[in-house]
Design an enzyme around this catalytic site. Sequence first.
Site, mmCIF file in Angstrom:
data_model
loop_
_atom_site.group_PDB
_atom_site.id
_atom_site.type_symbol
_atom_site.label_atom_id
_atom_site.label_comp_id
_atom_site.label_asym_id
_atom_site.label_seq_id
_atom_site.Cartn_x
_atom_site.Cartn_y
_atom_site.Cartn_z
ATOM 1 C CD GLU A 33 35.913 36.101 -31.249
ATOM 2 O OE1 GLU A 33 35.984 35.491 -30.178
ATOM 3 O OE2 GLU A 33 35.622 35.546 -32.327
ATOM 4 C CG ASP A 44 33.509 35.176 -35.834
ATOM 5 O OD1 ASP A 44 34.334 34.869 -36.705
ATOM 6 O OD2 ASP A 44 33.668 34.926 -34.624
ATOM 7 C CG HIS A 178 40.464 33.686 -33.543
ATOM 8 N ND1 HIS A 178 39.123 33.893 -33.740
ATOM 9 C CD2 HIS A 178 40.966 34.884 -33.150
ATOM 10 C CE1 HIS A 178 38.823 35.153 -33.470
ATOM 11 N NE2 HIS A 178 39.924 35.768 -33.113
ATOM 12 C CD GLU A 183 38.027 33.411 -38.415
ATOM 13 O OE1 GLU A 183 36.830 33.440 -38.106
ATOM 14 O OE2 GLU A 183 38.939 33.779 -37.644
HETATM 15 ZN ZN ZN Z 1 36.155 34.156 -36.448
HETATM 16 MN MN MN Z 2 34.585 33.798 -33.213
#
Ligand code: ZN
Ligand code: MN
Length: 259
Positions: A33, A44, A178, A183
């Site tokens: 992704e 991820d 996100h 992250e």
């Molecule tokens: Zn992610």
């Molecule tokens: Mn994701």
Amino acid sequence: MQPTILWMEMTWPELKQAAADRRILFFVVGSVEQHGPHLPTGVDAFLPMAIAERAARRVNGVVAPCASYGYKSLLRAGGGPHFPGSIGLRGATVIAMVADIMSQLIQQGWRRIVVLDWHLENVPFVFEGVDEAVRGSGCAEELKVVKIDNPNGLGVSTQPGLMADLFGEDFPGWAVEHASIWETSAMLAAFPELVREDRIEDGTPPQPFDYDVLPSPKDGAPASGIFWKATRASREKGERILSAVVDGIVAVIEKEFGA
Ligand code: ZN
Ligand code: MN
């Protein structure tokens, strides 16, 4: 040579013994992704595998091969399917993939399994696949599976002061995180060589945010694919996040497996 805990580096006799010894097995399900212009599409999968490895070292576990593909990216949680680089499976495929893998793990004697599902969109499909495998096993003796979803908050939200240090006063919710502070920080700590630091910028939450529209509006996600304040990310925050999440997972394992 220090014994490896990665399935793909182990031999069949080592894995047979590890299952017989009732070692805890970590099985990660991720996604392919987009994560903005500064993070790779493998976030991820990379982050949960790094976290699983750290947790496994603490509890003498084994880390199974990652299921890198997951359910399709949705606008509200990952920007949607129109970003080049995002590759998603339909729900039925995710269910079948997880059920196939889990069934074989159970057949091969693994009885203490932690399923670490990193991708928000996966959650019900991974549950369904695990449930199918567990029911299909006739609930094999001593079998216990613990499924941990998208554990961004696990360990982090219970760590005094950490949420405020990470996000300041305006935590926007985990979906909006996100490719943002959490992250980006975790990637800076675990995989600094994969972060394009000169491409870090702040983004905006996708629209609509509270409901879905089909077909997914192409201009609904921010053009960059970053949803929030990625510029607030740092390697130091990432180290704190990773150690808090690993502590959180180890605490769940101690509670559920008494390991
Ligand atoms: Zn992610
Ligand atoms: Mn994701």
